[in-house]
Design a protein around this motif. Structure first.
Motif, PDB file in Angstrom:
ATOM      1  N   PHE A  71       0.691  -1.047   0.096  1.00 45.65           N
ATOM      2  CA  PHE A  71       0.093   0.015   0.043  1.00 45.65           C
ATOM      3  C   PHE A  71       0.956   1.384  -0.039  1.00 45.65           C
ATOM      4  CE2 PHE A  71       1.115  -0.363   4.469  1.00 45.65           C
ATOM      5  CZ  PHE A  71       1.104   0.963   5.069  1.00 45.65           C
ATOM      6  N   PHE A  72       0.398   2.218  -0.286  1.00 46.38           N
ATOM      7  CA  PHE A  72       0.658   3.749  -0.196  1.00 46.38           C
ATOM      8  C   PHE A  72      -0.402   4.578   0.224  1.00 46.38           C
ATOM      9  CE2 PHE A  72       0.111   3.652  -4.908  1.00 46.38           C
ATOM     10  CZ  PHE A  72      -0.510   5.015  -4.954  1.00 46.38           C
ATOM     11  N   THR A  73       0.010   5.641   0.833  1.00 46.13           N
ATOM     12  CA  THR A  73      -0.996   6.775   1.203  1.00 46.13           C
ATOM     13  C   THR A  73      -0.855   7.791   0.371  1.00 46.13           C
ATOM     14  OG1 THR A  73       0.478   7.568   2.854  1.00 46.13           O
ATOM     15  CG2 THR A  73      -0.940   6.163   3.460  1.00 46.13           C
ATOM     16  N   ARG A  85      -3.120  -2.923  -3.019  1.00 47.86           N
ATOM     17  CA  ARG A  85      -3.450  -4.139  -3.696  1.00 47.86           C
ATOM     18  C   ARG A  85      -4.134  -5.379  -2.968  1.00 47.86           C
ATOM     19  NH1 ARG A  85      -2.385  -5.258  -8.798  1.00 47.86           N
ATOM     20  NH2 ARG A  85      -0.779  -3.407  -9.019  1.00 47.86           N
ATOM     21  N   GLY A  86      -5.298  -5.663  -3.038  1.00 45.60           N
ATOM     22  CA  GLY A  86      -5.900  -6.626  -2.242  1.00 45.60           C
ATOM     23  C   GLY A  86      -5.589  -8.144  -2.549  1.00 45.60           C
ATOM     24  N   ASP A  87      -5.911  -8.715  -1.869  1.00 43.39           N
ATOM     25  CA  ASP A  87      -5.855 -10.310  -1.831  1.00 43.39           C
ATOM     26  C   ASP A  87      -6.120 -10.915  -3.096  1.00 43.39           C
ATOM     27  OD1 ASP A  87      -4.382 -10.667   0.488  1.00 43.39           O
ATOM     28  OD2 ASP A  87      -6.221 -10.675   1.579  1.00 43.39           O
ATOM     29  N   ASP A  88      -7.193 -10.150  -3.676  1.00 40.77           N
ATOM     30  CA  ASP A  88      -7.825 -10.559  -4.834  1.00 40.77           C
ATOM     31  C   ASP A  88      -7.000 -10.091  -6.175  1.00 40.77           C
ATOM     32  OD1 ASP A  88      -8.507  -7.903  -4.609  1.00 40.77           O
ATOM     33  OD2 ASP A  88     -10.487  -7.918  -5.045  1.00 40.77           O
ATOM     34  N   GLY A  89      -5.976  -9.315  -5.964  1.00 38.30           N
ATOM     35  CA  GLY A  89      -4.956  -8.752  -6.940  1.00 38.30           C
ATOM     36  C   GLY A  89      -5.285  -7.445  -7.427  1.00 38.30           C
ATOM     37  N   ALA A  90      -6.782  -7.041  -7.176  1.00 38.88           N
ATOM     38  CA  ALA A  90      -7.139  -5.785  -7.741  1.00 38.88           C
ATOM     39  C   ALA A  90      -6.637  -4.449  -6.630  1.00 38.88           C
ATOM     40  CB  ALA A  90      -8.853  -5.562  -7.665  1.00 38.88           C
ATOM     41  N   SER A 108       2.474   5.583   7.856  1.00 35.32           N
ATOM     42  CA  SER A 108       3.475   5.545   6.846  1.00 35.32           C
ATOM     43  C   SER A 108       3.264   5.720   5.482  1.00 35.32           C
ATOM     44  CB  SER A 108       4.394   4.113   7.077  1.00 35.32           C
ATOM     45  OG  SER A 108       3.362   2.829   6.783  1.00 35.32           O
ATOM     46  N   GLN A 109       4.137   6.346   4.587  1.00 30.36           N
ATOM     47  CA  GLN A 109       3.778   6.483   3.260  1.00 30.36           C
ATOM     48  C   GLN A 109       3.569   5.238   2.451  1.00 30.36           C
ATOM     49  OE1 GLN A 109       6.744   9.331   2.702  1.00 30.36           O
ATOM     50  NE2 GLN A 109       5.448  11.060   2.941  1.00 30.36           N
ATOM     51  N   PHE A 110       4.449   4.266   3.007  1.00 30.95           N
ATOM     52  CA  PHE A 110       4.635   2.886   2.016  1.00 30.95           C
ATOM     53  C   PHE A 110       4.565   1.829   3.310  1.00 30.95           C
ATOM     54  CE2 PHE A 110       6.543   6.034  -0.780  1.00 30.95           C
ATOM     55  CZ  PHE A 110       5.881   5.998  -1.853  1.00 30.95           C
ATOM     56  N   GLY A 111       4.279   0.815   2.697  1.00 32.33           N
ATOM     57  CA  GLY A 111       4.395  -0.584   3.547  1.00 32.33           C
ATOM     58  C   GLY A 111       3.414  -1.454   2.915  1.00 32.33           C
ATOM     59  N   SER A 112       3.580  -2.799   3.755  1.00 32.56           N
ATOM     60  CA  SER A 112       2.694  -4.038   3.207  1.00 32.56           C
ATOM     61  C   SER A 112       2.179  -4.754   4.616  1.00 32.56           C
ATOM     62  CB  SER A 112       3.712  -4.995   2.709  1.00 32.56           C
ATOM     63  OG  SER A 112       3.211  -5.916   1.874  1.00 32.56           O
ATOM     64  N   LEU A 113       0.813  -4.870   4.421  1.00 33.28           N
ATOM     65  CA  LEU A 113       0.285  -5.602   5.511  1.00 33.28           C
ATOM     66  C   LEU A 113      -0.742  -6.537   5.067  1.00 33.28           C
ATOM     67  CD1 LEU A 113      -0.945  -2.183   7.268  1.00 33.28           C
ATOM     68  CD2 LEU A 113       1.011  -3.775   8.249  1.00 33.28           C
ATOM     69  N   ASP A 114      -0.984  -7.538   5.820  1.00 28.60           N
ATOM     70  CA  ASP A 114      -2.113  -8.533   5.514  1.00 28.60           C
ATOM     71  C   ASP A 114      -3.518  -8.072   6.026  1.00 28.60           C
ATOM     72  OD1 ASP A 114      -1.973  -8.710   8.197  1.00 28.60           O
ATOM     73  OD2 ASP A 114      -1.540 -10.933   8.199  1.00 28.60           O
ATOM     74  N   ARG A 115      -3.521  -6.908   6.712  1.00 27.75           N
ATOM     75  CA  ARG A 115      -4.773  -6.370   7.163  1.00 27.75           C
ATOM     76  C   ARG A 115      -4.511  -5.014   7.710  1.00 27.75           C
ATOM     77  NH1 ARG A 115      -6.440 -10.366  11.912  1.00 27.75           N
ATOM     78  NH2 ARG A 115      -5.878 -11.832  10.213  1.00 27.75           N
TER      79      ARG A 115
END
Length: 451
Positions: A71-73, A85-90, A108-115
């Motif tokens: 994600f980014f903000t 980008r969702g788990d569905d790829g969209a 944060s401006q950028f990151g990666s999370l599962d929720r």
């Protein structure tokens, strides 16, 4: 009214090519708009509701979120969004707001999370925005949780590798709006590019002052005289409905008003080297170097299989700059593009944030690279392995954008001060400033001030 003979310029750029075809002119009249649009808080508030809340806004490149959970903000005016980008790829866009008490979900401006987990009371949401956990849910009356408590999402669509969002659920599809220029943008394969430099700078001007300055090159001889030896400033302009426009900015030749059309000056020598030509062996004049650059890049394309036959000659040497209403410009080159965004301040009409980034497509071949004039230093990672940090210069801090952009940042507060004077009755635009009149005509239509 004076009419510039752009057709002569079209002949000069080289072989005829459909890309360079002029479109049917749009007459936006000769009105002199009220300068209050540059400084009036009431105009600013109405503009937010009628323009920004109802337009497609460029959030960022899709290359910034390649994998699910990335994600980014995106912040603009008083709003902040999560692009993920969702788990569905969209790709999804949500207001960065927890429905419980309004806390920002991510900082944060950028990151990666599962929720997404709210930092205030740890409510949880999946990447698509659905609520998946309410802390101590049994303490809420069922009637309270009957209210919508998913994230509030907005329209989000992608074109040419760029992500746009809109707060207007009824807005026309993105591809419909971009239709007149979409085939042109697709030629540059922006979806294969990634960010290699990203800078932000707060400027003491209204955001429209930034749009105005970057939508014309009439000012180059006065504000950036150092550019006159290597780029022309009387060029083709094309306008489309919906506030779309483009302008060709020819490089590797002196401006017609520049006295010396013969000497292959250091700036043009840099562009010759960039195309693989040794300036020491070049026997032509400065007026002939642009064509030489175009032909050299065609030879390079043939050797490396770059596919430059899809481009016109002028696309190989020049910057083709598109304006996307309300606040975006895209400068296109076969190897790289730059994105300019003029982001309104949340409360002050006399400030905006200038956001600029360079996207590059890597080709592992000798001599291939981004245009040298973009100023990407040797320390810049062109591989795409790392996403560069955003360098943000606050208002009042010394500018650090490069010589030309620093000159703009120093001038615009002076223009903004004049726009607030009773002695200024509104801009008087030349035909060289046709993109400005087109932009303001679209602005007035969105504001309900003209048909």
């Amino acid at each position: 009214m004076m009419k510039l003979d752009f057709d002569d310029w079209n002949i000069h750029v080289g072989k005829p090519h459909p890309f360079n075809d002029r479109v049917k002119p749009i007459d936006n009249g000769t009105d002199r708009p009220d300068p209050a649009r540059y400084h009036d808080p009431a105009f600013m508030a109405e503009e937010w509701d009628k323009v920004f809340a109802r337009s497609w806004l460029l959030a960022g490149p899709a290359s910034d979120i390649p994998e699910p959970g990335d994600f980014f903000t995106f912040e603009i005016g008083p709003e902040n969004f999560i692009i993920v980008r969702g788990d569905d790829g969209a790709i999804h866009a949500h207001y960065n707001v927890c429905p419980h008490r309004g806390s920002r979900l991510v900082t944060s401006q950028f990151g990666s999370l599962d929720r997404f987990t709210c930092p205030f009371h740890s409510w949880k949401f999946d990447l698509e925005g659905h609520n998946i956990a309410v802390t101590d849910e049994e303490t809420f009356r069922p009637e309270v949780l009957c209210h919508k408590h998913d994230l509030t999402s907005v329209r989000c669509e992608e074109a040419v590798g760029l992500i746009f969002l809109s707060m207007d659920s009824e807005i026309e599809p993105l591809h419909d709006w971009l239709a007149p220029i979409l085939p042109q943008l697709e030629l540059y394969q922006i979806d294969q590019m990634y960010v290699v430099q990203h800078r932000r700078s707060d400027w003491g001007s209204n955001w429209k002052g930034g749009v105005d300055a970057f939508a014309e090159i009439y000012h180059l001889h006065a504000v950036h005289p150092q550019t006159q030896c290597l780029m022309d400033d009387r060029t083709q302009i094309d306008l489309w409905s919906g506030g779309l426009s483009r302008q060709f900015v020819p490089f590797a030749q002196p401006a017609a008003r520049y006295a010396d059309q013969e000497t292959v000056n250091p700036g043009i020598q840099m562009m010759l080297r960039d195309a693989g030509i040794d300036p020491a062996t070049f026997n032509g004049t400065a007026a002939e170097t642009r064509h030489a650059v175009q032909q050299a890049k065609r030879r390079r394309s043939d050797q490396l299989g770059l596919g430059y036959e899809r481009f016109s000659d002028s696309q190989l040497s020049d910057s083709v700059v598109y304006s996307l209403f309300p606040n975006v410009q895209i400068g296109c080159h076969p190897e790289a593009i730059f994105l300019h965004r003029f982001v309104p301040h949340a409360t002050d009409p006399n400030q905006f944030t200038y956001d600029t980034c360079i996207l590059y497509r890597h080709v592992d071949a000798p001599g291939y690279g981004a245009p040298a004039w973009m100023g990407l230093g040797e320390d810049v990672d062109l591989s795409g392995a790392t996403r560069p940090d955003i360098i943000h210069t606050k208002l009042g801090e010394p500018p650090c954008l490069g010589e030309v952009l620093d000159q703009d940042s120093e001038l615009l507060p002076i223009v903004q001060a004049g726009a607030r004077s009773r002695g200024f009755k509104g801009p008087l635009w030349s035909e060289q400033e046709g993109r400005l009149r087109h932009f303001h005509a679209e602005l007035d239509r969105r504001m309900g001030k003209r048909p």
